[in-house]
Design a protein around this motif. Structure first.
Motif, PDB file in Angstrom:
ATOM      1  N   MET A   1      -7.369  -2.270   5.234  1.00  0.00           N
ATOM      2  CA  MET A   1      -7.802  -3.063   6.381  1.00  0.00           C
ATOM      3  C   MET A   1      -6.650  -3.937   6.860  1.00  0.00           C
ATOM      4  N   GLU A   2      -6.689  -4.332   8.128  1.00  0.00           N
ATOM      5  CA  GLU A   2      -5.653  -5.167   8.713  1.00  0.00           C
ATOM      6  C   GLU A   2      -5.873  -6.618   8.284  1.00  0.00           C
ATOM      7  N   LEU A   3      -4.822  -7.244   7.739  1.00  0.00           N
ATOM      8  CA  LEU A   3      -4.936  -8.639   7.332  1.00  0.00           C
ATOM      9  C   LEU A   3      -4.921  -9.551   8.556  1.00  0.00           C
ATOM     10  N   PRO A   4      -5.828 -10.528   8.623  1.00  0.00           N
ATOM     11  CA  PRO A   4      -5.762 -11.495   9.727  1.00  0.00           C
ATOM     12  C   PRO A   4      -4.510 -12.337   9.576  1.00  0.00           C
ATOM     13  N   ARG A   5      -3.897 -12.736  10.677  1.00  0.00           N
ATOM     14  CA  ARG A   5      -2.669 -13.536  10.616  1.00  0.00           C
ATOM     15  C   ARG A   5      -2.718 -14.646  11.655  1.00  0.00           C
ATOM     16  N   GLU A 229      -5.499 -15.229  -2.370  1.00  0.00           N
ATOM     17  CA  GLU A 229      -6.677 -14.538  -1.826  1.00  0.00           C
ATOM     18  C   GLU A 229      -7.431 -15.427  -0.841  1.00  0.00           C
ATOM     19  N   GLN A 230      -7.565 -16.699  -1.190  1.00  0.00           N
ATOM     20  CA  GLN A 230      -8.296 -17.603  -0.299  1.00  0.00           C
ATOM     21  C   GLN A 230      -7.538 -17.870   0.991  1.00  0.00           C
ATOM     22  N   LEU A 231      -6.220 -18.027   0.901  1.00  0.00           N
ATOM     23  CA  LEU A 231      -5.427 -18.373   2.078  1.00  0.00           C
ATOM     24  C   LEU A 231      -5.134 -17.169   2.963  1.00  0.00           C
ATOM     25  N   ILE A 232      -4.644 -16.109   2.367  1.00  0.00           N
ATOM     26  CA  ILE A 232      -4.231 -14.943   3.163  1.00  0.00           C
ATOM     27  C   ILE A 232      -5.423 -14.304   3.848  1.00  0.00           C
ATOM     28  N   SER A 233      -6.581 -14.320   3.199  1.00  0.00           N
ATOM     29  CA  SER A 233      -7.778 -13.746   3.827  1.00  0.00           C
ATOM     30  C   SER A 233      -8.230 -14.550   5.038  1.00  0.00           C
ATOM     31  N   LEU A 262      -0.939  -8.662  -2.579  1.00  0.00           N
ATOM     32  CA  LEU A 262      -1.032  -8.383  -1.142  1.00  0.00           C
ATOM     33  C   LEU A 262      -1.787  -7.088  -0.879  1.00  0.00           C
ATOM     34  N   ALA A 263      -1.498  -6.053  -1.665  1.00  0.00           N
ATOM     35  CA  ALA A 263      -2.169  -4.762  -1.478  1.00  0.00           C
ATOM     36  C   ALA A 263      -3.662  -4.882  -1.757  1.00  0.00           C
ATOM     37  N   ASP A 264      -4.018  -5.636  -2.785  1.00  0.00           N
ATOM     38  CA  ASP A 264      -5.430  -5.804  -3.107  1.00  0.00           C
ATOM     39  C   ASP A 264      -6.173  -6.549  -2.007  1.00  0.00           C
ATOM     40  N   ILE A 265      -5.549  -7.590  -1.470  1.00  0.00           N
ATOM     41  CA  ILE A 265      -6.203  -8.349  -0.381  1.00  0.00           C
ATOM     42  C   ILE A 265      -6.386  -7.453   0.842  1.00  0.00           C
ATOM     43  N   ALA A 266      -5.349  -6.686   1.163  1.00  0.00           N
ATOM     44  CA  ALA A 266      -5.427  -5.790   2.329  1.00  0.00           C
ATOM     45  C   ALA A 266      -6.498  -4.723   2.158  1.00  0.00           C
ATOM     46  N   SER A 267      -6.749  -4.323   0.913  1.00  0.00           N
ATOM     47  CA  SER A 267      -7.740  -3.277   0.636  1.00  0.00           C
ATOM     48  C   SER A 267      -9.131  -3.840   0.355  1.00  0.00           C
ATOM     49  N   GLY A 268      -9.251  -5.164   0.415  1.00  0.00           N
ATOM     50  CA  GLY A 268     -10.551  -5.784   0.153  1.00  0.00           C
ATOM     51  C   GLY A 268     -10.879  -5.899  -1.317  1.00  0.00           C
TER      52      GLY A 268
END
Length: 379
Positions: A1-5, A229-233, A262-268
């Protein structure tokens, strides 16, 4: 999934662009002594080959600066220089690097009568002439005392925000916008809060995320993961550092840990709980770097972790710090602190110094103090 930025501005650091929705830059710092040129070249290139977008090296004196010139010739990595108290080293090293990191809380150490604004103006002039980006690196354990004293002792976040904000405002006012900001603490919950609040204040500024003194893996990775995880999401963050206490040969694990998070956050695949468990023993230790005054510090951190396993269910914090830069301040907020020098270890209880002991003696002394805390806690 696309990470919000968040819509941060772009900051060029050599071949890397931080911010403006560019891919996350994963960074690390050399743990070798800068004057050990061969070892530092090997580690810099190891980190670069492992995927480090930027490699930071400490320069504390002219001999370090001279060594850096030879290191620069032997690596293609984007280099960031860490100045700490010695801001005037900038003119010696800026031609060799792509980024300069300064800590607002350390600017007062030298030329104390000179306003910090004059010191920063000097740094920015050097950076501009040498095509360097800047990181304003604010750490909870080394906030400028003049700002820290304005707030209650239990509020470590407000001084960090004030410090970062006034430096950003000053940089903007003198027309320099090629900078990023970091706001670091050893407590992941505080890292989350301070970066969330800063992102609201200044959503345009790229943020370098990190949990300082996260400690030994796997605990250090878990603490870092909680914050990231809390911030990047939420779209907060543009570049990251996973700060782990590791022997030199394993330093590249910081890069693999950062990429995995980073990969885990992007993959949910989000694994963390929302808050850090404060009901158990918390051991913090600084990432091994070139300022470590005795490499036995790394083994000591491991030994402390093993020795204190019997106290895992008690809500104490033990800090193991490896140098004079972080040692004094970063141990003040811990229940028990070890400040590791070249030949001896200073044992502290909060801000109180209890004594200095050899590396062979310190574990026994630490255990005695920990047993006292447990007895008091148990009533």
């Amino acid at each position: 999934m696309e990470l919000p930025r968040n819509p941060t501005r772009a900051v060029n650091v050599g071949s890397v662009i931080i911010g403006d929705s560019n891919p996350f830059a994963v960074q690390s710092m050399c743990a070798t002594r800068t004057q050990d040129i061969d070892a530092t070249v090997i580690q810099t290139n190891d980190l670069h080959q492992a995927g480090a977008s930027i490699v930071r090296i400490a320069v504390d004196n002219r001999k370090d600066a001279a060594a850096l010139e030879k290191i620069r010739d032997q690596t293609e990595a984007n280099l960031s220089i860490d100045l700490q108290e010695h801001y005037r080293m900038a003119e010696l090293v800026a031609p060799l690097v792509q980024k300069i990191r300064y800590n607002p809380g350390h600017l007062y150490h030298h030329e104390r009568k000179k306003p910090w604004q004059d010191k920063v103006r000097y740094l920015i002039d050097i950076a501009g002439k040498n095509d360097c980006a800047i990181r304003v690196g604010v750490n909870a354990g080394s906030v400028d005392p003049a700002i820290k004293d304005l707030f209650p002792a239990d509020d470590s976040i407000s001084p960090m925000l004030v410090s970062a904000d006034e430096h950003c405002e000053f940089l903007d006012n003198i027309g320099f916008t090629r900078y990023v900001v970091s706001l670091k603490d050893s407590d992941p919950d505080k890292v989350i809060e301070v970066n969330q609040r800063f992102a609201v204040m200044r959503p345009d500024i790229p943020l370098h995320l990190g949990v300082t003194e996260a400690g030994l893996p796997p605990d250090g990775i878990i603490k870092t993961r909680i914050a990231f995880e809390q911030l990047i999401s939420q779209g907060i963050g543009d570049t990251i550092r996973v700060s782990l206490t590791l022997p030199n040969a394993r330093k590249a694990e910081e890069i693999s840990a950062g990429n995995e998070i980073l990969a885990d956050i992007a993959s949910g695949r989000v694994r963390s709980v929302v808050t850090f468990d404060r009901t158990h023993l918390n051991i913090i230790s600084c990432p091994s770097c070139s300022r470590v005054e005795n490499e036995a510090f790394i083994d000591l951190a491991e030994d402390v972790k093993k020795m204190t396993e019997y106290a895992i269910n008690y809500p104490f914090t033990i800090a193991v710090m490896g140098c004079r830069v972080n040692g004094p301040g970063e141990t003040d907020d811990a229940d028990l602190g070890l400040w590791c020098g070249p030949r001896a270890v200073t044992l502290k209880k909060g801000s109180q110094t209890l004594g200095r002991y050899s590396y062979d003696e310190i574990l026994g002394q630490l255990k005695a103090q920990l047993d006292e805390l447990i007895a008091l806690h148990s009533g």
